[in-house]
Design an enzyme around this catalytic site. Structure first.
Site: not given
Ligand SMILES: *[C@@H]1O[C@H](CO)[C@@H](O)[C@H](O)[C@H]1NC(C)=O
Ligand SMILES: *[C@@H]1O[C@H](CO)[C@@H](O)[C@H](O)[C@H]1NC(C)=O
Ligand SMILES: *[C@@H]1O[C@H](CO)[C@@H](O)[C@H](O)[C@H]1NC(C)=O
Ligand SMILES: *[C@@H]1O[C@H](CO)[C@@H](O)[C@H](O)[C@H]1NC(C)=O
Ligand SMILES: *[C@@H]1O[C@H](CO)[C@@H](O)[C@H](O)[C@H]1NC(C)=O
Ligand SMILES: *[C@@H]1O[C@H](CO)[C@@H](O)[C@H](O)[C@H]1NC(C)=O
Ligand SMILES: *[C@@H]1O[C@H](CO)[C@@H](O)[C@H](O)[C@H]1NC(C)=O
Ligand SMILES: *[C@@H]1O[C@H](CO)[C@@H](O)[C@H](O)[C@H]1NC(C)=O
Ligand SMILES: CC(=O)N[C@H]1CO[C@H](CO)[C@@H](O)[C@@H]1O
Length: 290
Positions: A37, A73, A105, A235, A238
């Protein structure tokens, strides 16, 4: 003398496979982006953006297209399992480039191993051919390491005549310390990325390391806490569109400061990219294949 003539007989071969400069390009080349992402179109959603969207503005658009195949993701494991590397491989034309950047991830920072991972995405720990038992869709999955997945994908791209850049992931917000001051250190993915490039033969084999993590960290330190905090609106991972553009430019600075011929397609002079926002070329251990 023998070594010299051997070298000179090998060099034209290498040059034929990886032309350093497209004097009269007969067709456009594509820079294919593989990542998560932090690179993907639409970023992590909710108004965030991935840096891949902004890379195109630094390339000569008459010679280079950017295809952003990054997907939110994803880890090295799930990008492989879902056939996303294969989909890029299916479209590769010799002379194309692939930029591969994973890490957010690939582990969850809590020591979760494939056997415990309810999201079925963390890699097997290690930097060799270790395997772990995981599961996906209630089926047993033999899980490989980050290094194995990316080395496998890179080898396929290289065999198709593409050149490859492996870059370690974007930093999370480095100002989330108790006292709010900047604190950042490279993660294991910086070393893994370098190691993948090195173990596949480095620049002589058409594969390069761009230390995107350090170039982003440098920019975040120069921009300061307020800009960084505003740039991570959702967050700590991102980015806002503004910060994603900075992150893209930090990647381009890394390309310009390195040795990959991708730099020949960048429209900006290095002296114009360096400055108070992004900083300067970083000195990298010259034993690293940059
Ligand atoms: C993103 O926005 C949706 C809808 O407003 C919300 O439900 C969700 O919690 C948000 N996600 C994050 C990570 O902020
Ligand atoms: C990237 O290429 C794939 C395969 O050709 C295509 O389906 C996809 O729409 C492209 N994505 C972008 C963002 O250009
Ligand atoms: C190697 O890559 C191909 C294409 O993505 C994939 O089908 C295969 O499962 C991969 N193998 C490993 C060990 O990652
Ligand atoms: C993962 O699961 C194993 C087996 O259930 C357990 O021993 C281990 O402590 C777990 N690790 C974590 C990090 O949760
Ligand atoms: C795994 O790597 C080790 C060390 O490089 C090597 O000795 C071994 O043969 C490898 N195993 C497999 C299954 O490839
Ligand atoms: C996996 O198995 C559990 C327990 O049998 C079941 O509840 C769940 O729906 C299954 N998940 C999938 C993805 O098939
Ligand atoms: C702030 O905290 C970090 C660790 O969170 C520490 O490394 C740093 O030295 C601290 N700086 C100051 C000015 O106290
Ligand atoms: C290069 O110049 C273009 C056009 O002015 C700009 O959009 C892009 O952000 C610049 N790239 C860098 C790395 O500064
Ligand atoms: C060399 C070449 O074919 N360049 C083309 C690449 O694509 C752009 C946009 O479609 C064209 O304008 C160039 O002529």
């Amino acid at each position: 003398m023998k070594i010299l003539s051997l070298l000179s007989s090998l060099l034209p071969l290498a040059a034929a496979k990886y032309p350093t400069k497209p004097a009269q390009p007969s067709h456009n080349h594509t820079v294919w982006l593989c990542g998560d992402s932090t690179m993907a179109p639409g970023g992590g959603h909710n108004g965030t953006e991935g840096f891949g969207k902004y890379l195109q503005y630094s390339f000569d658009s008459s010679l280079i297209r950017v295809n952003n195949s990054a997907y939110a993701g994803r880890s090295a494991r799930t990008f492989t399992r879902e056939g996303r590397f294969q989909a890029v491989a299916d479209k590769i034309v010799p002379g194309d480039w692939v930029v591969i950047e994973f890490g957010h991830n690939d582990d969850d920072g809590q020591g979760t191993v494939p056997a415990n991972d309810t999201k079925s995405r963390v890699d097997c720990p290690g930097m060799g051919n270790e395997t772990c038992i995981g599961s996906y869709n209630n089926q047993t999955e033999i899980v490989q390491t980050y290094v194995t997945y990316l080395r496998n994908a890179s080898s396929i791209f290289l065999s198709l005549g593409a050149r490859v850049i492996i870059s370690p992931p974007t930093p999370t917000n480095p100002y989330l310390t108790a006292n709010g001051s900047f604190a950042w250190a490279p993660t294991k993915y910086s070393y893994y990325s370098w190691y993948i490039v090195s173990s596949l033969g480095g620049p002589n084999a058409g594969i390069y390391y761009v230390d995107h993590s350090s170039y982003c960290a440098q920019a975040l330190e120069l921009l300061g806490a307020d800009v960084a905090d505003a740039g991570f609106p959702m967050d700590n991972t991102h980015t806002s569109p503004y910060l994603a553009d900075v992150v893209a430019k930090a990647f381009v600075l890394g390309v310009k400061c390195g040795t990959s011929p991708l730099q020949d397609y960048v429209v900006n002079a290095t002296s114009r990219i360096q400055g108070p926002e992004l900083g300067s070329c970083l000195s990298i251990d010259d034993t690293l294949p940059i």
